[in-house]
Motif scaffolding. Structure first.
Motif, PDB file in Angstrom:
ATOM      1  N   LEU A  18       1.663   4.581  -3.149  1.00  0.00           N
ATOM      2  CA  LEU A  18       1.145   5.908  -2.829  1.00  0.00           C
ATOM      3  C   LEU A  18       2.035   6.992  -3.401  1.00  0.00           C
ATOM      4  O   LEU A  18       3.259   6.849  -3.471  1.00  0.00           O
ATOM      5  CB  LEU A  18       1.036   6.085  -1.311  1.00  0.00           C
ATOM      6  CG  LEU A  18       0.008   5.233  -0.566  1.00  0.00           C
ATOM      7  CD1 LEU A  18       0.062   5.533   0.921  1.00  0.00           C
ATOM      8  CD2 LEU A  18      -1.399   5.483  -1.101  1.00  0.00           C
ATOM      9  N   SER A  19       1.419   8.096  -3.816  1.00  0.00           N
ATOM     10  CA  SER A  19       2.187   9.259  -4.241  1.00  0.00           C
ATOM     11  C   SER A  19       2.732   9.991  -3.018  1.00  0.00           C
ATOM     12  O   SER A  19       2.458   9.622  -1.877  1.00  0.00           O
ATOM     13  CB  SER A  19       1.303  10.195  -5.072  1.00  0.00           C
ATOM     14  OG  SER A  19       0.227  10.683  -4.292  1.00  0.00           O
TER      15      SER A  19
ATOM     16  N   GLN B 130       2.236  11.370   2.651  1.00  0.00           N
ATOM     17  CA  GLN B 130       2.275  12.306   3.781  1.00  0.00           C
ATOM     18  C   GLN B 130       0.984  12.247   4.593  1.00  0.00           C
ATOM     19  O   GLN B 130       1.025  12.318   5.828  1.00  0.00           O
ATOM     20  CB  GLN B 130       2.521  13.721   3.258  1.00  0.00           C
ATOM     21  CG  GLN B 130       3.913  13.939   2.684  1.00  0.00           C
ATOM     22  CD  GLN B 130       4.098  15.332   2.118  1.00  0.00           C
ATOM     23  OE1 GLN B 130       3.150  16.116   2.064  1.00  0.00           O
ATOM     24  NE2 GLN B 130       5.305  15.656   1.684  1.00  0.00           N
ATOM     25  N   GLN B 131      -0.155  12.107   3.924  1.00  0.00           N
ATOM     26  CA  GLN B 131      -1.420  11.958   4.648  1.00  0.00           C
ATOM     27  C   GLN B 131      -1.453  10.647   5.429  1.00  0.00           C
ATOM     28  O   GLN B 131      -1.948  10.610   6.565  1.00  0.00           O
ATOM     29  CB  GLN B 131      -2.580  12.020   3.657  1.00  0.00           C
ATOM     30  CG  GLN B 131      -2.750  13.370   2.988  1.00  0.00           C
ATOM     31  CD  GLN B 131      -3.904  13.388   2.000  1.00  0.00           C
ATOM     32  OE1 GLN B 131      -4.588  12.379   1.816  1.00  0.00           O
ATOM     33  NE2 GLN B 131      -4.120  14.523   1.352  1.00  0.00           N
ATOM     34  N   GLU B 132      -0.927   9.581   4.838  1.00  0.00           N
ATOM     35  CA  GLU B 132      -0.894   8.290   5.534  1.00  0.00           C
ATOM     36  C   GLU B 132       0.009   8.361   6.764  1.00  0.00           C
ATOM     37  O   GLU B 132      -0.317   7.813   7.830  1.00  0.00           O
ATOM     38  CB  GLU B 132      -0.386   7.216   4.572  1.00  0.00           C
ATOM     39  CG  GLU B 132      -0.517   5.797   5.093  1.00  0.00           C
ATOM     40  CD  GLU B 132      -1.948   5.319   5.110  1.00  0.00           C
ATOM     41  OE1 GLU B 132      -2.217   4.337   5.840  1.00  0.00           O
ATOM     42  OE2 GLU B 132      -2.790   5.904   4.403  1.00  0.00           O
TER      43      GLU B 132
ATOM     44  N   LYS C  87       0.823  -1.209   0.000  1.00  0.00           N
ATOM     45  CA  LYS C  87       0.000   0.000   0.000  1.00  0.00           C
ATOM     46  C   LYS C  87       0.859   1.262   0.000  1.00  0.00           C
ATOM     47  O   LYS C  87       0.604   2.210  -0.754  1.00  0.00           O
ATOM     48  CB  LYS C  87      -0.921  -0.013   1.216  1.00  0.00           C
ATOM     49  CG  LYS C  87      -1.809   1.222   1.328  1.00  0.00           C
ATOM     50  CD  LYS C  87      -2.656   1.174   2.587  1.00  0.00           C
ATOM     51  CE  LYS C  87      -3.496   2.443   2.718  1.00  0.00           C
ATOM     52  NZ  LYS C  87      -4.321   2.439   3.954  1.00  0.00           N
TER      53      LYS C  87
ATOM     54  N   LEU D 159       2.063  13.054  -1.844  1.00  0.00           N
ATOM     55  CA  LEU D 159       1.027  13.704  -1.039  1.00  0.00           C
ATOM     56  C   LEU D 159       0.198  12.676  -0.274  1.00  0.00           C
ATOM     57  O   LEU D 159      -0.128  12.876   0.905  1.00  0.00           O
ATOM     58  CB  LEU D 159       0.129  14.554  -1.933  1.00  0.00           C
ATOM     59  CG  LEU D 159       0.810  15.742  -2.635  1.00  0.00           C
ATOM     60  CD1 LEU D 159      -0.186  16.477  -3.517  1.00  0.00           C
ATOM     61  CD2 LEU D 159       1.416  16.703  -1.622  1.00  0.00           C
ATOM     62  N   ASP D 160      -0.148  11.570  -0.934  1.00  0.00           N
ATOM     63  CA  ASP D 160      -0.913  10.526  -0.253  1.00  0.00           C
ATOM     64  C   ASP D 160      -0.090   9.885   0.861  1.00  0.00           C
ATOM     65  O   ASP D 160      -0.633   9.529   1.920  1.00  0.00           O
ATOM     66  CB  ASP D 160      -1.352   9.453  -1.251  1.00  0.00           C
ATOM     67  CG  ASP D 160      -2.338  10.003  -2.273  1.00  0.00           C
ATOM     68  OD1 ASP D 160      -2.997  11.010  -1.961  1.00  0.00           O
ATOM     69  OD2 ASP D 160      -2.428   9.436  -3.374  1.00  0.00           O
TER      70      ASP D 160
ATOM     71  N   GLN E 248      -1.804  10.288   9.493  1.00  0.00           N
ATOM     72  CA  GLN E 248      -2.810   9.450  10.143  1.00  0.00           C
ATOM     73  C   GLN E 248      -2.164   8.467  11.115  1.00  0.00           C
ATOM     74  O   GLN E 248      -2.699   8.213  12.204  1.00  0.00           O
ATOM     75  CB  GLN E 248      -3.629   8.704   9.085  1.00  0.00           C
ATOM     76  CG  GLN E 248      -4.527   9.591   8.257  1.00  0.00           C
ATOM     77  CD  GLN E 248      -5.293   8.814   7.208  1.00  0.00           C
ATOM     78  OE1 GLN E 248      -5.177   7.587   7.130  1.00  0.00           O
ATOM     79  NE2 GLN E 248      -6.065   9.516   6.387  1.00  0.00           N
TER      80      GLN E 248
ATOM     81  N   GLN F 201       2.966   7.770 -10.336  1.00  0.00           N
ATOM     82  CA  GLN F 201       2.843   8.981  -9.515  1.00  0.00           C
ATOM     83  C   GLN F 201       4.083   9.235  -8.670  1.00  0.00           C
ATOM     84  O   GLN F 201       4.002   9.799  -7.587  1.00  0.00           O
ATOM     85  CB  GLN F 201       1.606   8.903  -8.613  1.00  0.00           C
ATOM     86  CG  GLN F 201       0.297   8.889  -9.382  1.00  0.00           C
ATOM     87  CD  GLN F 201      -0.911   8.888  -8.473  1.00  0.00           C
ATOM     88  OE1 GLN F 201      -0.814   8.589  -7.283  1.00  0.00           O
ATOM     89  NE2 GLN F 201      -2.068   9.224  -9.013  1.00  0.00           N
TER      90      GLN F 201
END
Length: 517
Positions: free
Chosen positions: A28-29, A34-36, A24, A31-32, A39, A427
């Motif tokens: 991820l890119s 960094q969000q992960e 997973k 930005l994604d 979280q 990405q």
């Protein structure tokens, strides 16, 4: 058949939670990811960020030295002072405070006298408050000076809001204002009217007694709003509205109006011979009139765009050092994590309480998450290094030196599956001296050459773009001619393939590229 027990041996691939998490994170890119990570930081108390401690260390050293100096002063004062001295110091301190308060109040009174009670209309804030005293003015740091409040807090303006703002400044009757609002609501992003004036007229309540002539008059008024030509029904009306706003002594204005009014379809087809014959214009006159028409804006709504800027953060950075291309991860793109040592030390092996189980589970999850991040970075580095090693010609000489490359080539080089290479290159972006490119950009199919070699499709696109840029504008190159020129260079490409590559570069066909110049 009787039910029975049978033993069988077989192999089965099981996706463990750790493997699922690693896959997973791998796809991820930036930005994604960094969000992960954010979280994970919010949900797991044992994870924490590794911040830069260079400034913190210097600040702590300075604070420690100041504390030591303060302690020495305190010890000396306690050993050498007496009660009388203390009372004297207290009196001196109170007198100094009174003097400071008196001077501050006097300074504030003098400064307040300089401000007039009423300001004139054209007075700016800086004219009066520019010379504020340092003690009363708000101090601003360097970061505050670079802060763009308008860019971060303002909402993007649309063409409708821009027209409504001008409408509020225009004196109109109630019925005319209703007509103007209806017309503005029917304007699209390009600035054109999406419905006819008759449809707008029929949409009003018959009790208002609004005539079609009123709608036409208000529509003519709106076309004069900024940007000029907005709310036009077609391209001809838009260009004519802009031409009428030009000064009457503009060179070749009448010729431009004539072409726009009667022969715009010939201009769109680049049929210059028939255009000169029907408009009765010479070649130089037609050329200057076309230049004037090209200076107009065919999409007035594009001046006001409702778009937010999107920035690409590269995952890897490629630089040339000592005649060698080096690849390194962009440490600013992904935060660095570590396990909180204070919480980790609270784990007890033999304790089975709920608190200990909670900390133990989150400790294991934190270790898995950090390990998955490390695995993602290592895989990304291996793939990026292999791509750079294979595409050195592109980094040195440009797109024409791009070599053909497929996922299978990188998968064999790094010893991974093609699906993994596909996840890594999706990405993900690479910063090179030639710009920022997605890792997928370096993969392309190949075309055989007459010498038995291979040529990348990206290199062929670059050659086509170069040939078209150097062509004669009066006689542009057709797809068949470009195929012959490539064949002379030893590259065998079909005409249909040339057309496909040309369309992917957003280059129009030869009949639309024809120019008088």
């Amino acid at each position: 058949m009787k039910p029975s027990l049978v033993l069988k041996m077989g192999q089965q691939l099981t996706m463990t939670p750790q493997l699922q998490q690693a896959i997973k994170l791998l796809q991820l890119s930036t930005l994604d990811l960094q969000q992960e990570i954010q979280q994970a930081l919010d949900s797991n108390p044992l994870l924490e960020l590794i911040e830069d401690t260079s400034d913190t260390g210097s600040n702590s050293e300075s604070s420690d030295s100041s504390d030591e100096h303060q302690n020495e002063l305190t010890q000396q004062a306690s050993s050498n002072s007496s009660s009388d001295d203390n009372s004297t110091d207290t009196a001196n301190t109170s007198s100094q405070d009174q003097e400071n308060e008196g001077s501050d109040s006097l300074y504030e009174d003098q400064w307040a006298e300089q401000i007039p009670s009423e300001l004139s209309v054209d007075t700016a804030w800086e004219d009066v408050y520019d010379s504020l005293p340092p003690s009363t003015g708000n101090s601003s740091s360097g970061s505050d000076e670079d802060f763009d409040y308008t860019a971060r807090n303002s909402t993007a303006e649309t063409i409708q809001s821009h027209l409504h703002w001008q409408l509020n400044l225009t004196p109109l009757s109630d019925n005319d204002r209703l007509i103007a609002i209806a017309i503005i609501d029917a304007v699209d992003e390009s600035g054109y009217l999406t419905c006819s004036l008759e449809d707008i007229h029929e949409s009003f309540d018959p009790e208002l007694e609004i005539d079609l002539d009123e709608v036409v008059v208000v529509h003519r008024l709106l076309k004069q709003f900024d940007p000029v030509g907005v709310a036009a029904r077609d391209l001809k009306e838009c260009l004519l509205t802009q031409l009428t706003q030009l000064s009457a002594d503009t060179p070749f204005l009448e010729e431009a109006k004539l072409i726009t009014q009667k022969y715009l379809h010939l201009l769109g087809n680049h049929d210059y011979n028939q255009l000169m014959r029907k408009a009765k214009l010479k070649e130089e006159q037609l050329k200057q009139a076309i230049l004037l028409i090209q200076s107009l804006n065919p999409r007035p709504g594009s001046v006001i765009q409702d778009e937010n800027s999107e920035y690409i953060v590269p995952d890897v950075i490629v630089q040339k050092r000592s005649d060698r291309w080096t690849v390194e991860l962009n440490t600013d793109a992904t935060p660095r994590l570590r396990i909180n040592a204070s919480y980790a030390s609270l784990v007890k092996r033999a304790d089975s309480s709920s608190d200990n189980t909670y900390i133990k589970n989150h400790l294991q999850e934190a270790r898995w998450f950090i390990k998955s991040l490390q695995s993602r970075n290592e895989t990304l580095m291996r793939v990026a290094s292999c791509i750079v090693e294979h595409q050195k010609g592109f980094l040195e000489y440009g797109e024409e030196a791009m070599k053909p490359l497929v996922l299978h080539d990188i998968a064999e080089a790094v010893g991974m599956h093609e699906s993994t290479i596909s996840r890594v290159t999706t990405q993900k972006y690479m910063h090179t001296p030639r710009g920022i490119f997605e890792l997928k950009y370096f993969f392309s199919s190949h075309v055989s050459t007459s010498s038995g070699g291979e040529c990348s499709s990206t290199a062929i696109r670059a050659i086509i773009k170069k040939l078209i840029a150097a062509e004669n504008a009066r006689k542009p190159l057709s797809d068949s001619k470009i195929a012959k020129l490539l064949e002379e260079q030893g590259i065998k490409v079909a005409r249909r393939t040339i057309a496909k590559y040309r369309e992917s570069l957003s280059i129009p066909p030869s009949n639309e590229r024809k120019r008088l110049v």
